[in-house]
Design a protein around this motif. Structure first.
Motif, short mmCIF file in Angstrom:
data_model
loop_
_atom_site.label_atom_id
_atom_site.label_comp_id
_atom_site.label_asym_id
_atom_site.label_seq_id
_atom_site.Cartn_x
_atom_site.Cartn_y
_atom_site.Cartn_z
N ARG A 39 0.08 8.94 7.90
CA ARG A 39 0.96 7.78 7.76
C ARG A 39 0.25 6.45 8.05
O ARG A 39 0.80 5.39 7.77
CB ARG A 39 2.17 7.92 8.69
N SER A 42 0.38 2.75 6.03
CA SER A 42 1.59 2.54 5.24
C SER A 42 2.53 1.55 5.94
O SER A 42 2.51 1.41 7.17
CB SER A 42 2.33 3.87 5.00
N GLY A 69 8.81 4.02 4.09
CA GLY A 69 7.85 4.42 5.11
C GLY A 69 8.46 4.71 6.46
O GLY A 69 7.77 4.67 7.48
#
Length: 365
Positions: A39, A42, A69
């Motif tokens: 992640r 992002s 996100g």
């Protein structure tokens, strides 16, 4: 204001202590550190709301679908003084993680404040510690390796040279270079350049050093001289690697080799058999020890170690044991009687020596 590598160290620390998924977002709402490293990079739309309002923002699983996100969780402002410098997010249903989220946010803030108080040198040291731990655990990635080098202001280029320094004496968690208050003292004592070398202790106080190119050759000479000068220090010359995956493999082998005490400067290549044996299942090792040498008293085990340590030379081994050659011959005969294996015969000697290696590996660390 928060570096991504530092933020990841904070996330890893909190996640390890509390066992919950954590994210840190910067003042633009971008995830710069996460328990789920996929992640990182992002945009976190929930963080943007926290940055706009300066208040907690909780998201359920149903609400998360509408936010880019963002997963279910609780997001809180990360403050340094009166300024919001980022966002801390704890993943999970708000009804479950809500109470712990506040505590995690305060913990993260304290760690950010600690970063500010420790200053650059202190955090450089913390990053080096994390690099060593990730190296030992096989968790270093090319990107992480480069990022952390940039953070501490060094550039370690291949071929990488890896060394491990430890106390010969059994003092728990003792730093082999006397645990100086200033970590840079280790570099000065080894005459190592902080710009070309990573030197830091692991959690047991064993010192790991990675040097690049010609710096590694120079460091080998200095470590060897240190071992000759100070007899209570042993060092492992692990070897060199042309790339990061090879360095990780060397570190794994070094971890197995360190299960035996170091005496002076030792080459990893000379410990190939113990390293291979260390990879065996602990139960298999213990069973083999019991089956092969379990019937021997400590005096005979010590005799075998000295005998094999002198390449089965009866004269040298007898002198080291301070006994007559006939006494040594009698003891070796007793070993044959009790185990059914003659240490004077090559094939039996191999089996007995392997059993002694396994016994060392099975002993409590």
């Amino acid at each position: 204001m928060i570096d991504g590598v530092v933020a990841q160290a904070i996330v890893d620390d909190i996640a390890e202590r509390l066992g919950v998924p954590v994210n840190v977002m910067d003042d633009q709402g971008v995830i710069i550190a996460s328990s789920d490293r996929s992640r990182v990079g992002s945009l976190h739309e929930g963080a943007l709301r926290v940055l706009r309002t300066g208040r907690l923002f909780a998201v359920t699983s149903e609400e998360a679908h509408a936010l880019r996100g963002t997963l279910a969780g609780v997001n809180l402002p990360l403050r340094l003084g009166d300024e919001v410098v980022g966002v801390v997010g704890v993943s999970g249903e708000p009804s479950i993680v809500g109470e712990i989220a506040q505590a995690i946010a305060r913990m993260a803030e304290l760690m950010v404040i600690q970063q500010a108080f420790l200053g650059e040198a202190g955090w450089h040291h913390r990053v080096r510690l994390q690099m060593v731990e990730d190296l030992r655990a096989g968790l270093l990635t090319e990107a992480g390796w480069r990022q952390r080098q940039q953070l501490v202001g060094c550039r370690v280029e291949p071929p990488y040279h890896l060394f491990v320094i430890d106390q010969v004496t059994s003092r728990p968690a003792r730093d082999p270079l006397d645990a100086p208050e200033d970590p840079s003292e280790r570099y000065r004592r080894l005459e190592a350049d902080e710009a070309e070398t990573i030197i830091a202790p692991d959690t047991k106080g064993i010192l790991w050093a990675v040097a690049g190119g010609s710096a590694g050759i120079a460091l080998r000479h200095r470590i060897s001289a240190l071992c000759q000068k100070e007899k209570d220090i042993g060092a492992l010359d692990v070897g060199h690697a042309d790339n990061l995956p090879a360095l990780l493999e060397l570190a794994a082998q070094a971890g197995f080799a360190l299960r035996r005490p170091l005496r002076g400067m030792v080459l990893l290549s000379s410990l190939e058999l113990p390293v291979l044996l260390a990879r065996l299942d602990p139960g298999t090792r213990s069973d083999a020890v019991a089956r092969i040498v379990g019937s021997l008293p400590e005096e005979l085990l010590h005799t075998l170690r000295v005998y094999f340590g002198h390449d089965r030379n009866v004269g040298d081994a007898a002198s080291a044991l301070n006994v007559h050659r006939n006494t040594l011959a009698y003891r070796l005969g007793r070993v044959e009687h009790l185990t059914g294996r003659d240490p004077r015969a090559f094939q039996d000697a191999v089996v007995l020596q392997v059993a002694l290696h396994l016994q060392e590996l099975s002993a409590p660390e």
